[in-house]
Design a protein around this motif. Structure first.
Motif, short mmCIF file in Angstrom:
data_model
loop_
_atom_site.label_atom_id
_atom_site.label_comp_id
_atom_site.label_asym_id
_atom_site.label_seq_id
_atom_site.Cartn_x
_atom_site.Cartn_y
_atom_site.Cartn_z
N LEU A 167 45.17 46.99 34.32
CA LEU A 167 46.38 46.21 34.57
C LEU A 167 46.06 44.76 34.88
O LEU A 167 46.81 43.86 34.52
CB LEU A 167 47.18 46.85 35.71
N TYR A 168 44.92 44.52 35.56
CA TYR A 168 44.56 43.18 36.00
C TYR A 168 43.29 42.68 35.34
O TYR A 168 42.37 43.45 35.08
CB TYR A 168 44.32 43.16 37.52
N SER A 169 43.23 41.38 35.14
CA SER A 169 41.99 40.74 34.70
C SER A 169 41.09 40.55 35.92
O SER A 169 41.53 40.69 37.07
CB SER A 169 42.29 39.38 34.06
N ASP A 170 39.82 40.19 35.68
CA ASP A 170 38.89 39.93 36.79
C ASP A 170 39.38 38.79 37.68
O ASP A 170 39.26 38.85 38.91
CB ASP A 170 37.49 39.60 36.26
N GLU A 171 39.96 37.77 37.06
CA GLU A 171 40.47 36.63 37.84
C GLU A 171 41.63 37.06 38.73
O GLU A 171 41.73 36.63 39.88
CB GLU A 171 40.92 35.50 36.90
N GLU A 172 42.53 37.89 38.20
CA GLU A 172 43.66 38.36 38.99
C GLU A 172 43.18 39.23 40.16
O GLU A 172 43.72 39.13 41.26
CB GLU A 172 44.63 39.15 38.12
#
Length: 160
Positions: free
Chosen positions: A44-49
């Motif tokens: 659901l999320y990127s590493d940055e998020e």
């Protein structure tokens, strides 16, 4: 919608309700089962998020993705989601798929549920009665209900 619900429940620590209808499809129900088991949805999320979330949970003290604080922050985030997010799944049991078929397909919906309610269809008169009683209540005690249905956002409000 999931990210918004996760933010409210996981970062802000407030309770929230996620209402999911079976018309959202099998993939959505599988994601809901994963959410109910683990408090998260993979991918659901990127590493940055994830780093932003970790810094919001730990108030800006997380420096790297492989630090103990990062893992602690995400564990805390997922625990808050499991604690604060209440999932309501609606299903029409009058269709071709009986309840036992759905329970076999999505056992988590039953195993991780705290309550299973089954209702018959309401008559038109019953729905009108509920609406009229709700509208007759003091409007200062009501609040708008935000909802999203298949991609179109709107707000439900009473009409006096």
């Amino acid at each position: 919608v999931l990210k918004d619900a996760f933010f409210v429940c996981g970062v802000q620590g407030r309770e929230g309700v996620l209402l999911v209808g079976e018309e959202m499809g099998t993939e959505c129900l599988q994601d809901i089962c994963t959410l109910m088991l683990e408090g998260m949805c993979l991918g659901l999320y990127s590493d940055e998020e994830l780093m932003i979330i970790a810094n919001q949970i730990m108030q800006g003290t997380v420096t790297g993705k492989h630090s103990d604080k990062f893992e602690l922050a995400l564990d805390r985030y997922h625990k808050r989601i499991r604690t604060n997010l209440h999932v309501v799944v609606t299903m029409d049991l009058t269709g071709p798929d009986p309840l036992h078929h759905r329970v076999r397909q999505f056992p988590t919906l039953l195993l991780r549920s705290s309550c299973v309610d089954m209702y018959s269809r309401w008559t038109f008169g019953a729905r009108v009665n509920v609406a009229m009683n709700w509208i007759a209540q003091d409007s200062s005690k009501r609040s708008d209900v935000l909802w999203e249905m298949l991609g179109s956002s709107t707000s439900l409000t009473s009409m006096a």
